[in-house]
Design a protein around this motif. Structure first.
Motif, mmCIF file in Angstrom:
data_model
loop_
_atom_site.group_PDB
_atom_site.id
_atom_site.type_symbol
_atom_site.label_atom_id
_atom_site.label_comp_id
_atom_site.label_asym_id
_atom_site.label_seq_id
_atom_site.Cartn_x
_atom_site.Cartn_y
_atom_site.Cartn_z
ATOM 1 N N GLU A 195 11.394 6.201 -11.200
ATOM 2 C CA GLU A 195 10.987 7.473 -10.599
ATOM 3 C C GLU A 195 10.522 7.250 -9.148
ATOM 4 O OE1 GLU A 195 11.581 10.245 -12.132
ATOM 5 O OE2 GLU A 195 10.834 11.250 -10.320
ATOM 6 N N LEU A 196 9.651 6.257 -8.964
ATOM 7 C CA LEU A 196 9.126 5.977 -7.616
ATOM 8 C C LEU A 196 10.234 5.492 -6.673
ATOM 9 C CD1 LEU A 196 5.775 4.178 -8.526
ATOM 10 C CD2 LEU A 196 5.979 6.349 -7.290
ATOM 11 N N VAL A 213 10.467 -0.202 -4.202
ATOM 12 C CA VAL A 213 9.633 -0.599 -5.346
ATOM 13 C C VAL A 213 10.063 -1.977 -5.843
ATOM 14 C CG1 VAL A 213 8.963 0.015 -7.714
ATOM 15 C CG2 VAL A 213 9.423 1.825 -6.059
ATOM 16 N N ASN A 220 11.051 5.530 -2.575
ATOM 17 C CA ASN A 220 10.234 4.423 -2.072
ATOM 18 C C ASN A 220 10.918 3.088 -2.368
ATOM 19 O OD1 ASN A 220 7.415 5.827 -1.593
ATOM 20 N ND2 ASN A 220 8.138 6.543 -3.602
ATOM 21 N N LEU A 270 8.464 4.686 -14.684
ATOM 22 C CA LEU A 270 7.672 4.924 -13.476
ATOM 23 C C LEU A 270 8.323 4.265 -12.255
ATOM 24 C CD1 LEU A 270 5.024 5.881 -12.118
ATOM 25 C CD2 LEU A 270 3.973 3.724 -12.845
ATOM 26 N N ASP A 290 6.820 -0.596 -1.042
ATOM 27 C CA ASP A 290 5.728 0.389 -1.000
ATOM 28 C C ASP A 290 4.896 0.294 -2.271
ATOM 29 O OD1 ASP A 290 6.775 1.571 1.398
ATOM 30 O OD2 ASP A 290 8.371 2.426 0.151
ATOM 31 N N TYR A 291 5.561 -0.084 -3.373
ATOM 32 C CA TYR A 291 4.868 -0.233 -4.659
ATOM 33 C C TYR A 291 5.304 -1.536 -5.322
ATOM 34 C CZ TYR A 291 3.668 4.722 -4.468
ATOM 35 O OH TYR A 291 3.169 5.942 -4.106
#
Ligand code: SAH
Length: 248
Positions: free
Chosen positions: A69-70, A76, A74, A66, A32-33
């Motif tokens: 956290e994501l 990542v 998600n 970051l 997703d990221y």
């Protein structure tokens, strides 16, 4: 509560698509990221289906925070050049997760490191016992780097030198080459710039030439021979020892 997401720490190899692993590619495609330094993110941009977050040089801790956290909710991918374990982002992720007792599902996906991609371009310089040393004193004091370099030379290891030079750290390369010369005289070393990507250049140079020319930069890796390494016709070979036992 355990996380629902997943964090991949992805090694993307030296900079050509053929040397990126299938697993790395799948992780990036499923994310997703995708987070990383601009150079690495740009390299994988065509694989990304989710969102891209570009993070600047020197912002590694923020980047990791970051990404973790994501990754709670998600998928990542934190992308890193070469192999993420070798002077890459993986140790910082593991340290951050451990120090803060964070429960997140993560997986480090290995990549082809500069060492692996550059050495075959010279022939076969590594072949057996070798040491890997970075000349960057941003995170490690110079005294430690010098001590390790001397011990590796005393131990007669083939030495792969990462981070040999940057605009801010030109002096370290000269100091390191002079230390090599103390043990080996003005020996030839293997020098590979931009292995397996645009701008690839392979040279065999004397230590003094490395110091005097501006050839070596931060996209270069250097191979220091051991006492058995043969350098002939532009090829650097450290025999494995078969000829001690067999007729080769
Ligand atoms: N994790 C990376 C290394 C990052 S440190 C890896 O496993 O390869 C950055 C240093 O790696 C550079 O200063 C250079 O010494 C070396 N390097 C990375 N990619 C390279 C390449 N394609 N050719 C030559 N050296 C490279």
């Amino acid at each position: 509560m355990p996380s629902q997401g997943k964090l991949y720490i992805v090694g993307i190899g030296p900079g050509c698509k053929e040397l990126m692993t299938v697993k790395a590619k799948k992780a990036i495609e499923s994310s997703d990221y995708v987070i990383g330094h601009k150079r690495y993110v740009d390299f994988v941009r065509d694989l990304v289906k989710g969102k891209i977050i570009v993070s600047g040089m020197g912002k590694e801790v923020e980047r990791v925070r970051l990404a973790v956290e994501l990754a709670r909710n998600n998928i990542v991918s934190l992308v890193s050049g070469g192999d993420p374990n070798i002077y890459g982002i993986a140790p910082l992720v593991v340290e951050y997760i451990q120090s803060n007792n964070i429960s997140v599902d993560y997986e480090v996906i290995p990549g082809v490191s500069a060492l692996n991609s550059a050495s075959p371009l010279l022939g076969s310089p590594i072949s057996g016992d070798h040491a890997v040393i970075s000349l960057s004193d941003l995170l490690v004091p110079w005294e430690t780097i010098e001590k390790r370099l001397r011990k590796a030379l005393e131990g007669d290891f083939v030495i792969a030198i990462y981070n040999p030079s940057s605009k801010k750290r030109k002096g370290n390369l000269e100091k390191a080459m002079k230390i090599v010369m103390e043990y080996k005289g003005d020996t030839f070393v293997g020098v590979v710039k931009n292995a397996c990507r645009d701008g690839e250049e392979v040279r065999i140079m004397r230590c003094s030439e490395v110091i005097d020319s501006n050839f070596v930069d931060m996209s270069t890796i250097i191979f220091v021979p051991n006492s058995e390494t043969i350098i002939k016709n532009g090829i650097m070979l450290t025999p494995r020892g078969y000829s001690r036992k067999y007729e080769v």
